[in-house]
Design a protein around this motif. Structure first.
Motif, short mmCIF file in Angstrom:
data_model
loop_
_atom_site.label_atom_id
_atom_site.label_comp_id
_atom_site.label_asym_id
_atom_site.label_seq_id
_atom_site.Cartn_x
_atom_site.Cartn_y
_atom_site.Cartn_z
N ILE A 42 0.84 -1.20 0.00
CA ILE A 42 0.00 0.00 0.00
C ILE A 42 0.87 1.25 0.00
CG2 ILE A 42 -1.65 1.37 1.34
CD1 ILE A 42 -2.78 -1.40 2.34
N ARG A 43 1.88 1.27 0.86
CA ARG A 43 2.72 2.47 0.96
C ARG A 43 3.45 2.75 -0.36
NH1 ARG A 43 2.62 7.16 1.71
NH2 ARG A 43 4.43 8.25 2.55
N ALA A 44 4.01 1.72 -0.98
CA ALA A 44 4.67 1.92 -2.27
C ALA A 44 3.67 2.38 -3.32
CB ALA A 44 5.37 0.64 -2.71
N SER A 45 2.47 1.83 -3.28
CA SER A 45 1.43 2.23 -4.24
C SER A 45 1.04 3.69 -4.04
CB SER A 45 0.20 1.33 -4.09
OG SER A 45 0.53 -0.01 -4.35
N GLN A 46 0.97 4.13 -2.78
CA GLN A 46 0.66 5.53 -2.49
C GLN A 46 1.77 6.43 -3.06
OE1 GLN A 46 0.44 5.28 1.78
NE2 GLN A 46 -1.80 5.10 1.78
N LEU A 47 3.00 6.08 -2.77
CA LEU A 47 4.13 6.90 -3.21
C LEU A 47 4.24 6.97 -4.72
CD1 LEU A 47 6.76 5.68 -0.61
CD2 LEU A 47 5.65 7.93 -0.66
N ASN A 48 3.89 5.89 -5.41
CA ASN A 48 4.00 5.84 -6.86
C ASN A 48 2.72 6.28 -7.57
OD1 ASN A 48 6.70 5.02 -7.07
ND2 ASN A 48 6.13 2.92 -6.62
N GLY A 49 1.67 6.53 -6.82
CA GLY A 49 0.43 7.02 -7.41
C GLY A 49 -0.29 5.98 -8.26
N CYS A 50 -0.23 4.72 -7.86
CA CYS A 50 -0.89 3.66 -8.63
C CYS A 50 -2.26 3.35 -8.00
CB CYS A 50 -0.04 2.40 -8.69
SG CYS A 50 -0.81 1.12 -9.72
N ALA A 51 -3.30 3.90 -8.60
CA ALA A 51 -4.66 3.71 -8.07
C ALA A 51 -5.07 2.26 -8.08
CB ALA A 51 -5.65 4.55 -8.88
N TYR A 52 -4.74 1.53 -9.14
CA TYR A 52 -5.12 0.11 -9.21
C TYR A 52 -4.48 -0.68 -8.07
CZ TYR A 52 -5.82 -4.62 -10.85
OH TYR A 52 -6.19 -5.94 -10.92
N CYS A 53 -3.17 -0.51 -7.89
CA CYS A 53 -2.46 -1.24 -6.83
C CYS A 53 -2.96 -0.82 -5.44
CB CYS A 53 -0.96 -1.02 -6.95
SG CYS A 53 -0.23 -1.68 -8.47
N LEU A 54 -3.21 0.45 -5.27
CA LEU A 54 -3.73 0.95 -3.99
C LEU A 54 -5.09 0.33 -3.69
CD1 LEU A 54 -3.11 2.80 -1.64
CD2 LEU A 54 -3.99 4.70 -2.98
N ASP A 55 -5.96 0.30 -4.67
CA ASP A 55 -7.27 -0.33 -4.50
C ASP A 55 -7.10 -1.81 -4.15
OD1 ASP A 55 -10.18 -0.52 -4.75
OD2 ASP A 55 -9.82 -1.53 -6.67
N MET A 56 -6.29 -2.51 -4.90
CA MET A 56 -6.09 -3.94 -4.69
C MET A 56 -5.57 -4.24 -3.29
SD MET A 56 -3.34 -6.49 -6.53
CE MET A 56 -4.27 -6.86 -7.99
N HIS A 57 -4.52 -3.56 -2.90
CA HIS A 57 -3.85 -3.92 -1.65
C HIS A 57 -4.58 -3.42 -0.41
CE1 HIS A 57 -1.01 -5.96 -4.01
NE2 HIS A 57 -0.63 -4.86 -4.64
N THR A 58 -5.35 -2.35 -0.53
CA THR A 58 -6.19 -1.97 0.62
C THR A 58 -7.32 -2.98 0.79
OG1 THR A 58 -7.44 -0.39 -0.72
CG2 THR A 58 -5.63 0.49 0.62
N LEU A 59 -7.86 -3.47 -0.31
CA LEU A 59 -8.87 -4.54 -0.22
C LEU A 59 -8.27 -5.80 0.39
CD1 LEU A 59 -10.69 -4.10 -3.66
CD2 LEU A 59 -11.66 -3.67 -1.39
N ASP A 60 -7.05 -6.15 -0.04
CA ASP A 60 -6.38 -7.32 0.53
C ASP A 60 -6.13 -7.13 2.03
OD1 ASP A 60 -6.27 -8.68 -1.90
OD2 ASP A 60 -4.19 -8.08 -2.32
N ALA A 61 -5.70 -5.94 2.42
CA ALA A 61 -5.42 -5.68 3.83
C ALA A 61 -6.68 -5.83 4.68
CB ALA A 61 -4.83 -4.28 4.00
N ARG A 62 -7.78 -5.29 4.21
CA ARG A 62 -9.05 -5.43 4.93
C ARG A 62 -9.44 -6.90 5.00
NH1 ARG A 62 -10.10 -0.80 1.60
NH2 ARG A 62 -10.20 1.05 2.90
N HIS A 63 -9.26 -7.60 3.91
CA HIS A 63 -9.60 -9.03 3.86
C HIS A 63 -8.76 -9.82 4.86
CE1 HIS A 63 -11.15 -12.65 1.98
NE2 HIS A 63 -9.92 -13.13 1.96
N GLU A 64 -7.52 -9.41 5.07
CA GLU A 64 -6.62 -10.07 6.03
C GLU A 64 -6.89 -9.62 7.47
OE1 GLU A 64 -4.36 -12.47 5.64
OE2 GLU A 64 -4.54 -12.60 3.46
N GLY A 65 -7.77 -8.63 7.65
CA GLY A 65 -8.14 -8.21 8.99
C GLY A 65 -7.50 -6.93 9.49
N ASP A 66 -6.80 -6.20 8.62
CA ASP A 66 -6.22 -4.94 9.06
C ASP A 66 -7.35 -3.93 9.29
OD1 ASP A 66 -4.25 -3.13 9.85
OD2 ASP A 66 -2.94 -3.66 8.16
#
Length: 152
Positions: A42-66
């Motif tokens: 997520i942090r690398a996606s934020q820094l690089n401005g990748c909306a797709y990766c940010l969407d994907m990995h925040t969904l994954d994080a929530r799915h994992e219980g973050d």
């Protein structure tokens, strides 16, 4: 910002490369805590401005219980340190240094912090993870992958 109407689909036009990236991605997270893996991605996606990766990995994080709170505070993690373990903080610091490598390279103190927080094998995995998510974000940004289609 210029808007190109047509961007290539790497998965379709370079399928061997794309499959190799997927395998690299799977291997890069081996043995690391899934919550930490997602924070790094997520942090690398934020820094690089990748909306797709940010969407994907925040969904994954929530799915994992973050938690929503940790995800919301991630851009300001230094000011919200109490929400992140020392190991997560070291990983985030290293993520920022590697992601923004043209600015400061990876300073000795950042590397030392990470090497003190991780066993050598896990540090090697972490570096691989950071390099891999940076490759993915560059693909996502270059080809303008659209967020909103990923399901964990």
């Amino acid at each position: 910002m210029n808007t190109t109407k047509r961007r290539i689909k790497i998965a379709t036009l370079a399928p061997d490369f794309y499959r190799a990236m997927i395998e690299l991605d799977a291997q890069s997270a081996t043995g690391l805590d899934p919550l930490l893996v997602n924070l790094v991605r997520i942090r690398a996606s934020q820094l690089n401005g990748c909306a797709y990766c940010l969407d994907m990995h925040t969904l994954d994080a929530r799915h994992e219980g973050d938690t929503e709170q940790r995800l919301a505070l991630l851009p300001t993690w230094r000011e919200a340190r109490k929400f992140y373990s020392e190991q997560e903080q070291a990983a985030l610091e290293l993520t920022e240094s590697i992601t923004l490598i043209s600015r400061t390279h990876v300073p000795d103190d950042v590397y030392e912090l990470a090497s003190n927080a991780f066993e050598d094998k896990d540090l090697a995995q972490l570096i691989g993870l950071i390099v891999t998510i940076n490759a993915w974000t560059r693909i996502g940004v270059t080809t303008r992958l659209e967020p909103g289609h990923y399901q964990p």
